[in-house]
Scaffold this motif. Structure first.
Motif, PDB file in Angstrom:
ATOM      1  N   PHE B 363      -7.579   7.570  -5.991  1.00 55.51           N
ATOM      2  CA  PHE B 363      -7.271   6.949  -4.697  1.00 55.51           C
ATOM      3  C   PHE B 363      -6.468   5.661  -4.886  1.00 55.51           C
ATOM      4  CE2 PHE B 363      -8.242   3.963  -1.282  1.00 55.51           C
ATOM      5  CZ  PHE B 363      -7.748   4.691  -0.213  1.00 55.51           C
ATOM      6  N   ALA B 364      -6.873   4.864  -5.876  1.00 51.70           N
ATOM      7  CA  ALA B 364      -6.170   3.587  -6.102  1.00 51.70           C
ATOM      8  C   ALA B 364      -4.705   3.844  -6.467  1.00 51.70           C
ATOM      9  CB  ALA B 364      -6.860   2.806  -7.222  1.00 51.70           C
ATOM     10  N   ILE B 365      -4.463   4.865  -7.292  1.00 57.13           N
ATOM     11  CA  ILE B 365      -3.082   5.166  -7.697  1.00 57.13           C
ATOM     12  C   ILE B 365      -2.296   5.727  -6.508  1.00 57.13           C
ATOM     13  CG2 ILE B 365      -1.664   6.601  -9.231  1.00 57.13           C
ATOM     14  CD1 ILE B 365      -3.999   6.433 -11.264  1.00 57.13           C
ATOM     15  N   LEU B 366      -2.947   6.612  -5.766  1.00 53.36           N
ATOM     16  CA  LEU B 366      -2.280   7.183  -4.584  1.00 53.36           C
ATOM     17  C   LEU B 366      -1.946   6.089  -3.578  1.00 53.36           C
ATOM     18  CD1 LEU B 366      -1.429   9.801  -3.071  1.00 53.36           C
ATOM     19  CD2 LEU B 366      -3.724   9.908  -2.136  1.00 53.36           C
ATOM     20  N   TRP B 367      -2.907   5.208  -3.367  1.00 48.93           N
ATOM     21  CA  TRP B 367      -2.732   4.109  -2.405  1.00 48.93           C
ATOM     22  C   TRP B 367      -1.586   3.190  -2.849  1.00 48.93           C
ATOM     23  CZ3 TRP B 367      -3.765   2.654   2.336  1.00 48.93           C
ATOM     24  CH2 TRP B 367      -3.746   1.304   2.687  1.00 48.93           C
ATOM     25  N   GLY B 368      -1.604   2.812  -4.109  1.00 48.22           N
ATOM     26  CA  GLY B 368      -0.552   1.926  -4.622  1.00 48.22           C
ATOM     27  C   GLY B 368       0.817   2.583  -4.575  1.00 48.22           C
ATOM     28  N   THR B 369       0.849   3.889  -4.846  1.00 48.78           N
ATOM     29  CA  THR B 369       2.124   4.607  -4.841  1.00 48.78           C
ATOM     30  C   THR B 369       2.696   4.700  -3.430  1.00 48.78           C
ATOM     31  OG1 THR B 369       1.306   5.913  -6.702  1.00 48.78           O
ATOM     32  CG2 THR B 369       3.231   6.769  -5.556  1.00 48.78           C
ATOM     33  N   MET B 370       1.812   4.962  -2.469  1.00 51.13           N
ATOM     34  CA  MET B 370       2.277   5.168  -1.103  1.00 51.13           C
ATOM     35  C   MET B 370       2.376   3.870  -0.306  1.00 51.13           C
ATOM     36  SD  MET B 370       2.825   8.305  -1.251  1.00 51.13           S
ATOM     37  CE  MET B 370       3.309   8.678   0.426  1.00 51.13           C
ATOM     38  N   PHE B 371       1.807   2.775  -0.840  1.00 50.06           N
ATOM     39  CA  PHE B 371       1.736   1.537  -0.056  1.00 50.06           C
ATOM     40  C   PHE B 371       3.109   1.033   0.405  1.00 50.06           C
ATOM     41  CE2 PHE B 371       1.082  -2.975   0.741  1.00 50.06           C
ATOM     42  CZ  PHE B 371       0.011  -2.914   1.612  1.00 50.06           C
ATOM     43  N   PRO B 372       4.153   1.091  -0.444  1.00 44.47           N
ATOM     44  CA  PRO B 372       5.455   0.640   0.058  1.00 44.47           C
ATOM     45  C   PRO B 372       5.897   1.406   1.301  1.00 44.47           C
ATOM     46  CG  PRO B 372       5.528   0.893  -2.328  1.00 44.47           C
ATOM     47  CD  PRO B 372       4.213   1.452  -1.876  1.00 44.47           C
ATOM     48  N   LEU B 373       5.651   2.716   1.308  1.00 43.49           N
ATOM     49  CA  LEU B 373       6.024   3.517   2.483  1.00 43.49           C
ATOM     50  C   LEU B 373       5.142   3.167   3.676  1.00 43.49           C
ATOM     51  CD1 LEU B 373       6.712   7.250   1.540  1.00 43.49           C
ATOM     52  CD2 LEU B 373       8.298   5.547   2.420  1.00 43.49           C
ATOM     53  N   ILE B 378       4.455   0.775   8.971  1.00 44.25           N
ATOM     54  CA  ILE B 378       3.620   0.086   9.966  1.00 44.25           C
ATOM     55  C   ILE B 378       4.216  -1.260  10.363  1.00 44.25           C
ATOM     56  CG2 ILE B 378       1.337  -0.958  10.352  1.00 44.25           C
ATOM     57  CD1 ILE B 378       0.170   1.271   8.597  1.00 44.25           C
ATOM     58  N   THR B 379       4.643  -2.029   9.380  1.00 42.57           N
ATOM     59  CA  THR B 379       5.085  -3.404   9.687  1.00 42.57           C
ATOM     60  C   THR B 379       6.607  -3.581   9.579  1.00 42.57           C
ATOM     61  OG1 THR B 379       4.945  -4.131   7.387  1.00 42.57           O
ATOM     62  CG2 THR B 379       2.920  -4.257   8.678  1.00 42.57           C
ATOM     63  N   GLY B 380       7.281  -2.581   9.036  1.00 42.56           N
ATOM     64  CA  GLY B 380       8.722  -2.726   8.829  1.00 42.56           C
ATOM     65  C   GLY B 380       9.038  -3.541   7.586  1.00 42.56           C
ATOM     66  N   GLN B 381       8.003  -3.985   6.893  1.00 40.19           N
ATOM     67  CA  GLN B 381       8.195  -4.820   5.698  1.00 40.19           C
ATOM     68  C   GLN B 381       7.881  -3.990   4.460  1.00 40.19           C
ATOM     69  OE1 GLN B 381       5.527  -8.164   5.685  1.00 40.19           O
ATOM     70  NE2 GLN B 381       6.258  -8.908   3.713  1.00 40.19           N
ATOM     71  N   LYS B 382       8.886  -3.803   3.598  1.00 42.48           N
ATOM     72  CA  LYS B 382       8.680  -2.996   2.399  1.00 42.48           C
ATOM     73  C   LYS B 382       8.051  -3.866   1.314  1.00 42.48           C
ATOM     74  CE  LYS B 382      10.886   0.406  -0.529  1.00 42.48           C
ATOM     75  NZ  LYS B 382      12.070   1.206  -0.745  1.00 42.48           N
TER      76      LYS B 382
END
Lengths: 147, 685
Positions: B363-373, B378-382
């Motif tokens: 989950f941590a790896i998936l979350w970190g990988t997808m977090f930029p997207l 959500i915020t428009g901030q990459k």
């Protein structure tokens, strides 16, 4: 293991010499604007080399790691920060994985406790449940197989 | 030949659609002839994909640049070896290759289960054909390898220089073998859910497939690390790149599954969890392919990007998630545990803890990988999430896993007593503390490295103790000498002792990772005759003397090669070369590093830059200033050694003699005859 200890004892704890440590720690927190997907510290592009040189110069001039990182991000953009900030939106990157892990652990512990409380009473001698019978058969087969 | 290849693809698509329908309908109405038609469709699809893949290779070998795919990934100067491997060099071919491997494995399943597992086979065949159908639709509709260009170029663009490497020819197929092999236990899980046969049979039946998939995926990941290490010229082997991350996600859930099925087999627990794990593993395999192919997230692996395919994959992934969730919900009553957790101090609890950590890491790896997207959406901030984030989040999880690696195998099932813990853990804990203390006293202060070595020693001590106890007991009972007793003990329970050997490999690999904490780096611009000195963490003094720079024209590139003499502790030990390669067709420059390997450390030489390289080529600059980056990477060879040990352990476990159906009465003999779809020949007989 012991030879490892003996061999490692002579090692400096980190590669870069202390005078370079500030520059190295700043470089390690930045992505390269010149190599898609790569960190600045490993980007082979000549422009990246120039950027690394500039960072080393700033460090030699006494700038701190945070000041150097801010200098680079001012010029190239916030998206080159490799480690999310621990504030604002970036905070979510940090807190969600440990919260999820702790939450899942707590849920499992609670469920485990409940299961233990509701576990069936031990069978009296002479009785055996179908599940235990199946397990006993499996164990006996395994024992027979191991020989 | 190539025309036949495209026709074969279309026929394969139609046959897989027809076969899928036959298999599912046959399973539903209990018609053995329809099921058989579905199974034979799998064999036919495999044959058709062999023809299609052969046609692609023939097009590469025949320099048929009228095909977009061949023109994009080959040229006349490319060696025959890389032309053959062109099948999986680009996205289009690699999808065909994916389907080919899946068809191969599916055919093996059909042949393996002609007389066994008949009650599972209708839905297994239907599911496998469904996945094949999806890939064939993608290939034919959005990624046709036989798509023609408007004109025929005189030559192709050539293969990406970074892909012209031995490891790169073996890394993707091995990874694909892992991804596709996980489709088999997935198909059996779907079949178990559809048929309601949710006891342990689907697990024991697919045990070897799961191990085989894990074996390939593990090796595929390690081969990728080797490729990155020797080819990308960064001095590292793992960079938490999105595509690397995507490949490790199914590995983590697959590893969790390999452990948790033991609890279901032994205690009848975690039925729903195991189904969810294998469904999740397959979904993550599809997700990995989606991420690799979509280019949605910036990656060094973005060799191929196609948003159309990305959306098709996303649609398929969504469908699979809904289907899986629906099936599990439908069968939730039959997925209840037969037994309860009796104590938190038990092997079941340790395995559950191990599963929690594997899934936490995933989950941590998936979350970190997808977090930029996610953050951009959500915020428009990459917000970029780089390697330091993944290191900080995953290293503690890895250390906890290492601790459980030692505890899990020696703690008792159901409920461990204080005596059991003392007896099994006293020696390993003593060894671990001693190693930690020695390392501390000798000056090792890097906390994570220290913990890794200490915990590694703990795990190794538990495993050695297990082997020793088992050997001693066998030698005493059977009257054998120790060596023979050891061999016989492993032979008798290959799954268990193979697993222990895998654990040894993992520990060795972890220690190799920890070596990164002690790496040394120097960079300098020097002229021929000048030297760079570097002191390794193991106390060796290296002197690297730049000798000369040569220019060599090769078939499809020009090489600038720097020769560097290497002395260790004042003794000449050889010469390293580091290169800059300029590929004519693609107008790209790539580096080739020089590596001097030893059992404990690698000396890694990168030619970072050359002053006036054109002068070297035309002979006007014979003594060019060159910038070298020199690294001493401690314990890197241990990573590869760990991978090798893991492979050996997995092969031993794969050789297990305990597969059901091979011994004792056939499994289907225990099922009511009326509930089994029958093959027509069996009915006639």
């Amino acid at each position: 293991m012991l030879p490892l200890a003996v061999l490692l004892q002579t090692a400096p704890q980190h590669g870069p010499p202390p005078s370079n440590a500030v520059a190295q720690s700043a470089i390690a927190e930045l992505r390269s604007p010149y190599c898609p997907g790569l960190m600045l510290e490993v980007c082979p592009s000549p422009q990246a080399e120039l950027l690394r040189d500039s960072i080393r110069d700033l460090a030699a001039a006494g700038e701190t790691k945070d000041e150097i990182v801010a200098w680079m991000l001012d010029r190239h953009g916030e998206e080159w920060r490799a480690i999310p900030r621990r504030s604002g939106v970036g905070l979510w990157a940090w807190i969600v994985p440990p919260l999820a892990l702790l939450g899942a652990g707590a849920w499992l512990a609670r469920r485990g406790s409940r299961l233990r409380r509701t576990a069936p009473p031990p069978v009296t001698p002479g009785e055996i449940s179908p599940a235990d019978q199946a397990r006993l058969d499996a164990e006996l087969r395994e024992l027979e197989r191991i020989g | 030949m190539t025309g036949i290849g495209e026709v074969a693809l279309w026929i394969a698509l139609l046959v897989s659609a027809w076969g899928m329908a036959m298999a599912f309908v046959g399973g539903r109405v209990d018609r053995g002839d329809l099921v058989l038609a579905g199974e034979r469709s799998i064999l036919a699809v495999f044959g058709l994909l062999v023809v299609s893949s052969g046609a692609i290779i023939a097009a590469f070998l025949g320099n048929e640049y009228r095909y977009n795919y061949v023109a994009g990934y080959s040229n006349r100067e490319l060696s025959v070896f890389y032309k053959v491997t062109g099948l999986w060099a680009g996205q289009t071919g690699s999808l065909v290759f994916w389907a080919l491997l899946l068809a191969l494995f599916s055919s093996l399943v059909v042949l393996q289960n002609r007389q066994r597992n008949r009650e599972f086979m209708p839905y297994v065949a239907g599911t496998l054909l469904g996945v094949l159908l999806f890939f064939l639709v993608v290939i034919v509709a959005a990624s046709n390898p036989f798509k023609l260009l408007d004109f025929t170029p005189l030559d192709g663009r050539g293969l990406n220089p970074q892909l012209q490497n031995y490891w790169m020819t073996i890394h993707p197929p091995t990874l694909y073998l892992g991804f596709t092999a996980f489709t088999i236990p997935f198909a059996f899980a779907v079949s178990a859910l559809l048929s309601g046969r949710l006891d342990t049979r689907w697990i024991t039946t697919t045990r070897r497939w799961t191990l085989l998939a894990w074996f390939f995926l593990t090796n595929g990941i390690i081969f990728g690390m080797m490729w990155a290490y020797v080819e990308l010229g960064w001095g590292g082997w793992w960079f938490w790149d999105p595509v690397e991350n995507a490949s490790v996600l199914p590995w983590l859930t697959g590893t969790a599954f390999l452990h948790s099925v033991m609890i279901q087999e032994k205690r009848g627990m975690l039925k729903m969890w195991n189904v969810l794990l294998i469904l999740g593993t397959f979904l993550l395999s599809i997700f990995a392919t989606f991420l690799t192919r979509s280019g949605l997230i910036e990656s060094v692996h973005s060799f191929a990007q196609n948003l159309t395919i990305a959306w098709i994959f996303l649609g398929f992934l969504s469908f699979l998630i809904l289907l899986s969730a629906g099936l599990v919900w439908w069968r939730r009553d039959r997925l209840q545990s037969d037994n309860q957790l009796e104590s938190f101090v038990s092997r079941e609890a340790a395995f559950i803890g191990n599963n929690l950590l594997f899934i936490g890491a995933m989950f941590a790896i998936l979350w970190g990988t997808m977090f930029p997207l996610i953050s951009e959406g959500i915020t428009g901030q990459k917000i970029s999430v780089g390697p330091p984030f993944f290191d900080r989040v995953n290293v503690p999880i890895g250390l906890l896993l290492l601790a459980l690696l030692g505890i899990g195998p020696v703690i008792a099932w159901r409920k461990a007593t204080a005596r059991n813990l003392r007896r099994n853990l006293a020696v390993p804990v003593g060894v671990s503390l001693t190693v930690g203390a020695i390392l501390w006293v000798t000056g090792v202060r890097h906390v994570y490295a220290l913990l890794t070595f200490a915990l590694g020693a703990f795990v190794l001590a538990t495993i050695v103790t297990e082997f020793w106890k088992g050997t001693r007991a066998r030698a005493r009972i059977e009257g054998e000498n120790a060596a023979l007793a050891l061999v016989h003990m492993v032979q008798r329970n290959r799954r268990r002792y193979g697993g222990y050997i895998v654990h040894v490999g993992l520990v060795v690999g972890f220690m190799g990772f920890a070596g990164k904490a002690f790496y040394v780096e120097r960079q300098a611009a020097i002229r021929p005759g000048e030297s760079i000195e570097v002191r390794s963490p193991f106390g060796h003094g290296y002197r690297l003397t730049y000798q000369d720079m040569s220019a060599y024209p090769a078939t499809n590139m020009t090489k600038l090669i720097a020769s560097v003499r290497v002395e260790r502790d004042g003794v000449r030990v050889g010469t390293l070369t580091a290169e800059k390669r300029s590929y004519r067709q693609r107008e790209e420059v790539a580096s080739e590093v020089g590596i001097r390997r030893a059992w404990n450390e690698d000396l890694y030489l990168i030619l970072a830059g050359i002053d006036n390289p054109n002068g070297v080529l035309d002979g006007t600059n014979r003594q060019p200033l060159a910038t070298f980056r020199v690294l001493v990477n401690p314990l890197v060879p241990w990573i590869w050694a760990g991978g090798f040990i893991m492979a050996v352990g997995t092969l031993i476990a794969l050789w297990s003699t305990s597969e059901p159906g091979r011994r004792g009465p056939p499994a289907q003999a225990r099922q009511p005859a009326a509930s089994r779809p029958r093959r027509p020949e069996l009915v006639e007989a």
